[in-house]
Design an enzyme around this catalytic site. Structure first.
Site, PDB file in Angstrom:
ATOM      1  N   ASN A 187       0.870  -1.176   0.000  1.00 20.65           N
ATOM      2  CA  ASN A 187       0.000   0.000   0.000  1.00 20.65           C
ATOM      3  C   ASN A 187       0.907   1.227   0.000  1.00 20.65           C
ATOM      4  O   ASN A 187       1.500   1.561   1.015  1.00 20.65           O
ATOM      5  CB  ASN A 187      -0.894  -0.024   1.253  1.00 20.65           C
ATOM      6  N   LYS A 217       0.115   4.266  -0.284  1.00 25.60           N
ATOM      7  CA  LYS A 217      -0.495   5.461   0.311  1.00 25.60           C
ATOM      8  C   LYS A 217      -0.232   6.674  -0.599  1.00 25.60           C
ATOM      9  O   LYS A 217      -0.195   6.503  -1.822  1.00 25.60           O
ATOM     10  CB  LYS A 217       0.002   5.645   1.742  1.00 25.60           C
ATOM     11  N   HIS A 243      -9.407   1.159   5.201  1.00 30.00           N
ATOM     12  CA  HIS A 243      -8.108   1.343   5.848  1.00 30.00           C
ATOM     13  C   HIS A 243      -8.274   2.294   7.040  1.00 30.00           C
ATOM     14  O   HIS A 243      -9.035   3.252   6.964  1.00 30.00           O
ATOM     15  CB  HIS A 243      -7.092   1.906   4.849  1.00 30.00           C
ATOM     16  N   GLU A 275      -6.589   4.632   8.082  1.00 31.17           N
ATOM     17  CA  GLU A 275      -6.329   6.046   7.774  1.00 31.17           C
ATOM     18  C   GLU A 275      -7.542   6.693   7.118  1.00 31.17           C
ATOM     19  O   GLU A 275      -7.708   7.908   7.168  1.00 31.17           O
ATOM     20  CB  GLU A 275      -5.074   6.162   6.886  1.00 31.17           C
ATOM     21  N   GLU A 310      -4.802  -4.948  10.732  1.00 28.44           N
ATOM     22  CA  GLU A 310      -3.802  -3.898  10.884  1.00 28.44           C
ATOM     23  C   GLU A 310      -4.033  -3.167  12.209  1.00 28.44           C
ATOM     24  O   GLU A 310      -4.875  -2.260  12.273  1.00 28.44           O
ATOM     25  CB  GLU A 310      -3.907  -2.891   9.730  1.00 28.44           C
ATOM     26  N   GLY A 320       2.967   2.427  10.603  1.00 28.55           N
ATOM     27  CA  GLY A 320       3.890   3.546  10.402  1.00 28.55           C
ATOM     28  C   GLY A 320       4.661   3.932  11.652  1.00 28.55           C
ATOM     29  O   GLY A 320       5.272   4.994  11.694  1.00 28.55           O
ATOM     30  N   SER A 367       3.972  -2.065  10.138  1.00 28.42           N
ATOM     31  CA  SER A 367       5.426  -2.116  10.328  1.00 28.42           C
ATOM     32  C   SER A 367       6.051  -3.452   9.905  1.00 28.42           C
ATOM     33  O   SER A 367       7.031  -3.904  10.498  1.00 28.42           O
ATOM     34  CB  SER A 367       5.801  -1.765  11.778  1.00 28.42           C
ATOM     35  N   GLY A 401       3.087  -1.111   4.114  1.00 27.72           N
ATOM     36  CA  GLY A 401       3.155   0.305   3.768  1.00 27.72           C
ATOM     37  C   GLY A 401       4.574   0.722   3.424  1.00 27.72           C
ATOM     38  O   GLY A 401       5.060   0.499   2.312  1.00 27.72           O
TER      39      GLY A 401
HETATM   40  P1  13P Z   1       3.355   0.386   7.452  1.00 21.24           P
HETATM   41  O1  13P Z   1       3.836  -0.911   6.859  1.00 21.24           O
HETATM   42  O2  13P Z   1       4.067   1.588   6.932  1.00 21.24           O
HETATM   43  O3  13P Z   1       3.295   0.322   8.953  1.00 21.24           O
HETATM   44  O4  13P Z   1       1.829   0.573   6.956  1.00 21.24           O
HETATM   45  C1  13P Z   1       0.945  -0.484   7.083  1.00 21.24           C
HETATM   46  C2  13P Z   1      -0.300  -0.150   6.381  1.00 21.24           C
HETATM   47  O5  13P Z   1      -1.051   0.712   6.788  1.00 21.24           O
HETATM   48  C3  13P Z   1      -0.594  -0.874   5.129  1.00 21.24           C
HETATM   49  O6  13P Z   1      -1.892  -0.638   4.706  1.00 21.24           O
END
Ligand code: 13P
Length: 257
Positions: A9, A11, A92, A94, A177, A183, A219, A240
């Protein structure tokens, strides 16, 4: 036997040329392994060009539920399918306004308004159009500390799946997640991630429990991916930061083999 699935992803990252280059490098490094399905979800702007590369699977980071109409700024599942997009991420954290690391003013959280009901509508629309949906669920740190992890996630799953028959759900992918792991560099312990993924599995219709794939996200990186992906109920990852560099993401994908 569930085939592992590892999706990047991206983003809101990358300029156009970097997006194309990363996909080329990723495919050169990983190719078409039979043991794992993989792909990336770039910003919407690059979907068309990356689909045309015809290499790794390409997904959207969101989707609306209507086919067409007066919905300014939205993209329909019919349009994504028509373009050759394979996956769509839905719900998601976010987009639900639940951040592992808050980078926007708290007063703007209302702009991130995904709910269990919109997730359900989007899931129905994706399934109707043959897009593979990746439905994200996960608890915040406050919810975990209050002992509410399983009830929060159970609620997200039942909200997402409401009104859908077992037969309709057969391509569903779920991504666990934990919001606090996204992140932040704080990966969930592999045994605990596996316990939650098994709990999610137990919430699924009995006929699909053995076949629906459940990813872990938060992560994931080349150093921890193998341990996570070798857990009995973790069928790959939603990645991510570590999906932005082709060589890192290639390692993560290969960790699922
Ligand atoms: P990270 O791998 O950067 O922690 O993000 C995970 C994520 O939100 C994937 O959708």
């Amino acid at each position: 036997m569930r085939k592992k699935i590892v999706i990047g992803n991206w983003k809101m990252n990358k300029m156009r040329s970097d997006a194309i280059e990363t996909v080329k490098e990723l495919y050169a490094a990983v190719g078409d392994p039979s043991e794992v399905e993989y792909g990336v979800c770039p910003p919407f702007l690059y979907l068309s060009e990356l689909v045309r590369e015809n290499t790794v699977g390409i997904g959207a980071q969101d989707v609306f539920w209507k086919d067409s109409g007066a919905f300014t700024g939205f993209t329909s599942p019919a349009m994504l399918k028509d373009l050759g997009v394979k996956y769509a991420i839905i719900g998601h954290s976010e987009r639900r306004g639940r951040f592992g690391k808050l980078e926007v003013p708290e007063s703007t959280i209302g702009s991130f308004a995904e709910t269990d009901e919109t997730v359900n509508l989007k899931l129905k629309a994706c399934l109707a159009h043959g897009l593979i949906p990746i439905v994200c669920v996960g608890e915040t740190l406050a919810e975990r500390e209050a002992g509410k992890t399983d009830s929060v996630i159970g609620g997200q799953i039942s909200g997402a799946l409401a009104g859908l028959s077992d037969a309709e759900l057969d391509t569903l992918v779920i991504a666990y997640e934990p919001v606090w792991a996204i992140g932040t560099g704080k990966v969930c312990d592999a045994a605990e991630a596996n316990r939650v993924c098994a709990m999610i599995r137990s919430c699924l219709p009995a006929s699909l429990r053995g076949s629906i794939r459940i990813q872990y996200g938060g992560s994931v990186n080349p150093a921890n991916a193998r341990e996570l992906f070798s857990q009995s109920d973790i069928d790959g990852g939603l990645v991510g930061g570590a999906s932005l560099k082709a060589s890192d993401f290639a390692e993560v994908v290969r960790a699922a083999i």
